[in-house]
Design a protein around this motif. Structure first.
Motif, mmCIF file in Angstrom:
data_model
loop_
_atom_site.group_PDB
_atom_site.id
_atom_site.type_symbol
_atom_site.label_atom_id
_atom_site.label_comp_id
_atom_site.label_asym_id
_atom_site.label_seq_id
_atom_site.Cartn_x
_atom_site.Cartn_y
_atom_site.Cartn_z
ATOM 1 N N GLY A 21 0.816 -1.212 0.000
ATOM 2 C CA GLY A 21 0.000 0.000 0.000
ATOM 3 C C GLY A 21 0.848 1.260 0.000
ATOM 4 N N PHE A 22 1.932 1.271 0.786
ATOM 5 C CA PHE A 22 2.812 2.439 0.845
ATOM 6 C C PHE A 22 3.479 2.684 -0.505
ATOM 7 C CE2 PHE A 22 7.077 4.182 1.391
ATOM 8 C CZ PHE A 22 6.785 5.376 2.041
ATOM 9 N N VAL A 23 4.016 1.616 -1.103
ATOM 10 C CA VAL A 23 4.711 1.761 -2.392
ATOM 11 C C VAL A 23 3.753 2.261 -3.468
ATOM 12 C CG1 VAL A 23 5.875 0.494 -4.239
ATOM 13 C CG2 VAL A 23 6.492 0.063 -1.859
ATOM 14 N N LEU A 24 2.530 1.709 -3.491
ATOM 15 C CA LEU A 24 1.580 2.104 -4.529
ATOM 16 C C LEU A 24 1.074 3.529 -4.347
ATOM 17 C CD1 LEU A 24 -0.446 -1.201 -4.905
ATOM 18 C CD2 LEU A 24 1.088 -0.194 -6.584
ATOM 19 N N ASP A 25 1.145 4.039 -3.121
ATOM 20 C CA ASP A 25 0.760 5.437 -2.899
ATOM 21 C C ASP A 25 1.779 6.403 -3.486
ATOM 22 O OD1 ASP A 25 -1.619 4.926 -1.663
ATOM 23 O OD2 ASP A 25 -0.857 5.120 0.382
ATOM 24 N N HIS A 26 3.016 5.940 -3.709
ATOM 25 C CA HIS A 26 4.090 6.837 -4.154
ATOM 26 C C HIS A 26 4.673 6.482 -5.528
ATOM 27 C CE1 HIS A 26 3.953 7.351 0.240
ATOM 28 N NE2 HIS A 26 4.393 8.573 0.021
ATOM 29 N N PHE A 27 4.503 5.224 -5.980
ATOM 30 C CA PHE A 27 5.127 4.788 -7.233
ATOM 31 C C PHE A 27 4.128 3.978 -8.055
ATOM 32 C CE2 PHE A 27 8.366 4.986 -3.880
ATOM 33 C CZ PHE A 27 9.254 5.896 -4.439
ATOM 34 N N TRP A 28 4.592 3.533 -9.238
ATOM 35 C CA TRP A 28 3.711 2.712 -10.078
ATOM 36 C C TRP A 28 3.805 1.255 -9.632
ATOM 37 C CZ3 TRP A 28 8.663 2.025 -11.036
ATOM 38 C CH2 TRP A 28 9.109 0.997 -11.854
ATOM 39 N N TRP A 29 2.912 0.410 -10.123
ATOM 40 C CA TRP A 29 2.767 -0.952 -9.608
ATOM 41 C C TRP A 29 4.047 -1.771 -9.721
ATOM 42 C CZ3 TRP A 29 3.896 -4.907 -12.831
ATOM 43 C CH2 TRP A 29 3.833 -4.679 -14.207
ATOM 44 N N GLY A 30 4.873 -1.526 -10.727
ATOM 45 C CA GLY A 30 6.087 -2.323 -10.909
ATOM 46 C C GLY A 30 7.075 -2.186 -9.769
ATOM 47 N N ALA A 31 6.965 -1.096 -9.008
ATOM 48 C CA ALA A 31 7.907 -0.871 -7.906
ATOM 49 C C ALA A 31 7.779 -1.921 -6.810
ATOM 50 C CB ALA A 31 7.693 0.525 -7.323
ATOM 51 N N ILE A 32 6.594 -2.540 -6.674
ATOM 52 C CA ILE A 32 6.441 -3.552 -5.622
ATOM 53 C C ILE A 32 7.321 -4.766 -5.893
ATOM 54 C CG2 ILE A 32 4.097 -2.820 -5.043
ATOM 55 C CD1 ILE A 32 3.043 -5.246 -6.550
ATOM 56 N N PHE A 33 7.739 -4.944 -7.140
ATOM 57 C CA PHE A 33 8.661 -6.035 -7.472
ATOM 58 C C PHE A 33 10.106 -5.559 -7.494
ATOM 59 C CE2 PHE A 33 4.657 -7.190 -9.685
ATOM 60 C CZ PHE A 33 4.367 -8.328 -8.962
ATOM 61 N N LEU A 34 10.336 -4.350 -7.982
ATOM 62 C CA LEU A 34 11.710 -3.856 -8.116
ATOM 63 C C LEU A 34 12.382 -3.655 -6.763
ATOM 64 C CD1 LEU A 34 11.334 -1.316 -11.069
ATOM 65 C CD2 LEU A 34 12.044 -3.715 -11.140
ATOM 66 N N ILE A 35 11.589 -3.411 -5.706
ATOM 67 C CA ILE A 35 12.215 -3.249 -4.381
ATOM 68 C C ILE A 35 12.853 -4.548 -3.891
ATOM 69 C CG2 ILE A 35 10.722 -1.341 -3.649
ATOM 70 C CD1 ILE A 35 9.053 -3.346 -2.090
ATOM 71 N N ASN A 36 12.501 -5.679 -4.509
ATOM 72 C CA ASN A 36 13.125 -6.951 -4.129
ATOM 73 C C ASN A 36 14.576 -7.039 -4.584
ATOM 74 O OD1 ASN A 36 10.667 -7.873 -3.122
ATOM 75 N ND2 ASN A 36 10.097 -8.882 -5.030
#
Length: 461
Positions: A157-172
């Motif tokens: 939820g935090f990542v999607l509030d600030h970035f696009w959906w792909g960021a939830i994978f790139l943070i890995n």
């Protein structure tokens, strides 16, 4: 390395492997909060969304036994590094995916890395700690599971509030890269001294059989339990897993030695693992709906309000309190007490006033305390009943049981919910009925497992 003291850097190594595992566990839940964004930006249909979620869990659950066996044979450090590399590459492809097909394929690749990570982390922990320290180490390892459960929706939820959906994978990716460097520098290599030959037929049969079984379980609620897809997948699973058991009982060097099931410590822990994850997996699935549809919280608010469960587990396991209590009580009593507490927590949620959060909070705290006591005791019982040279397979069994129990719990308690609503009950009453069924399963699991383990202790005394 001194046998009496364990590896000199064992606590640092545990931190490294727990970080790697946390990344995998977060990815089990983080995608759920991105569903609206994926639907909008990739024009994903409902079936596409399902496969984005299921491709990861199907591949991961199907490969757990095979991954554990490979770690024992080829080296746990090598397989841990391979898992981190595959998970990182899969995350990169997923984050940059331009179509639903690419994302589904990337998620499947991440599932392979996830299977290697989940089995090798526990196996390495068993190798670097002395028997006296293993309960505390496994407690911390188990606490990371709870942290992953609670943290996925919050981080997503935090990542999607600030970035696009792909960021939830790139943070890995930076986590995987850091893990690779740390594993290379710190983790000692360990593998079975026997150098067993690869059991390729066993690997194929177990992988396809477990994947078919999980497919049947997760497809049941949507397609119907008598649909051709579910019946076909279940039939394939029965045949393949039956062939797997037949093959393993006859091959000279089996991937999973079926003689383990003659050990009452092992069968007791296995029984407890299936029933506890059945009750907990299904009941927590209902809990998210209870918080949103009955108490009226939004997705992020609901995620925040489940945090007390994970925080309780983390507090009791990281401080070593649960390990101390378990050492004093013994494994059978620890498992029974933990499951009684969890069962009471589920009942508290089921009967709580629909207008407030207090009863739910009490239930979450009880569930968290029960998890902190029972889960490490159960994992330690499974791993202790298996020879050290088969630690990877033991971790694979532990992970497979968790996946199977969780999936079955969601499917069965979801069916209880659907049938209760169909019979005219309110959603609140139907959710409560499902929670009560989960509570009974957890309670029965606790006493059955404790009884078997107690009998095993008398036999080995």
């Amino acid at each position: 390395m001194s046998v009496s003291q364990g590896h000199p850097q064992r606590w640092v190594i545990l931190g490294v492997i727990c970080l790697a595992q946390l990344t995998v566990l977060l990815d089990n839940t983080v995608l759920n909060v991105a569903i609206p964004s994926l639907t909008r930006e990739l024009h994903a249909a409902t079936s596409d969304i399902q496969w984005m979620i299921n491709a990861y869990s199907l591949v991961q659950s199907g490969l757990l036994l095979t991954a554990g066996s490979a770690a024992d044979r080829y080296g746990r450090k090598k397989m841990l590094m391979a898992g981190l590399a595959l998970f990182g590459i899969g995350s990169l492809v997923a984050g940059l995916a331009g179509s639903t097909g690419q994302l589904i394929a990337a998620r499947a690749g991440m599932g392979i890395g996830g299977a290697l990570l989940l089995t090798t982390t526990l196996a390495v922990a068993m190798q670097i700690f002395t028997p006296e320290e293993q309960p505390k180490a496994i407690g911390i390892w188990s606490a990371v599971n709870a942290l992953g459960f609670a943290g996925g929706p919050l981080i997503g939820g935090f990542v999607l509030d600030h970035f696009w959906w792909g960021a939830i994978f790139l943070i890995n990716i930076p986590v995987a890269a850091l893990g690779l460097v740390a594993v290379l520098a710190l983790v000692p290599e360990s593998k079975s001294p026997r150098g067993d030959r690869p059991d390729l037929p066993g690997a194929v049969l177990s992988t396809l059989g477990m994947a078919s079984l999980v497919l049947a379980i997760i497809s049941g609620p949507r397609h119907g339990w008598t649909s051709p897809l579910v019946l076909g997948a279940a039939g394939v699973a029965v045949v393949l897993l039956g062939c797997f058991a037949w093959w393993e009982s006859r091959v000279a060097e089996p991937m999973l030695d079926l003689h383990f099931f003659r050990d009452r410590r092992f069968t007791g822990a296995v029984t407890g693992a299936v029933l506890i994850t059945f009750g907990m997996g299904g009941a927590l699935f209902l809990l998210t709906q209870h918080l949103q549809f009955v108490l009226g919280y939004g997705p992020l608010e609901a995620g925040l309000r489940t945090a007390p469960l994970a925080l309780t587990v983390v507090a009791l396991n990281f401080t070593g309190l649960s390990a101390k209590w378990s050492a004093r009580m013994g494994t059978p009593v620890s498992m029974a007490l933990g499951m009684v507490l969890m069962s009471c927590g589920l009942v508290a949620i089921a009967v709580s006033d629909s207008g407030g959060y207090v009863g739910t909070l009490l239930g979450l705290l009880l569930i968290g305390a029960g998890c902190a006591i029972a889960n490490p005791a159960m994992a330690h019982a499974i791993m202790s009943a298996i020879p050290p040279e088969k630690a990877g397979v033991g971790a694979g069994v532990n992970g497979t049981l968790a996946e199977f129990g969780n999936g079955l719990g969601v499917a069965v308690l979801g069916a209880v919910l659907s049938s209760s609503v169909a019979s005219g009950e309110s959603l609140s009453d139907s959710l409560g009925a499902g929670q009560l069924v989960g509570a009974v399963a957890v309670l029965v699991g606790g006493f059955v497992a404790a009884g078997l383990l107690k009998r095993a202790e008398r036999k080995f005394a």
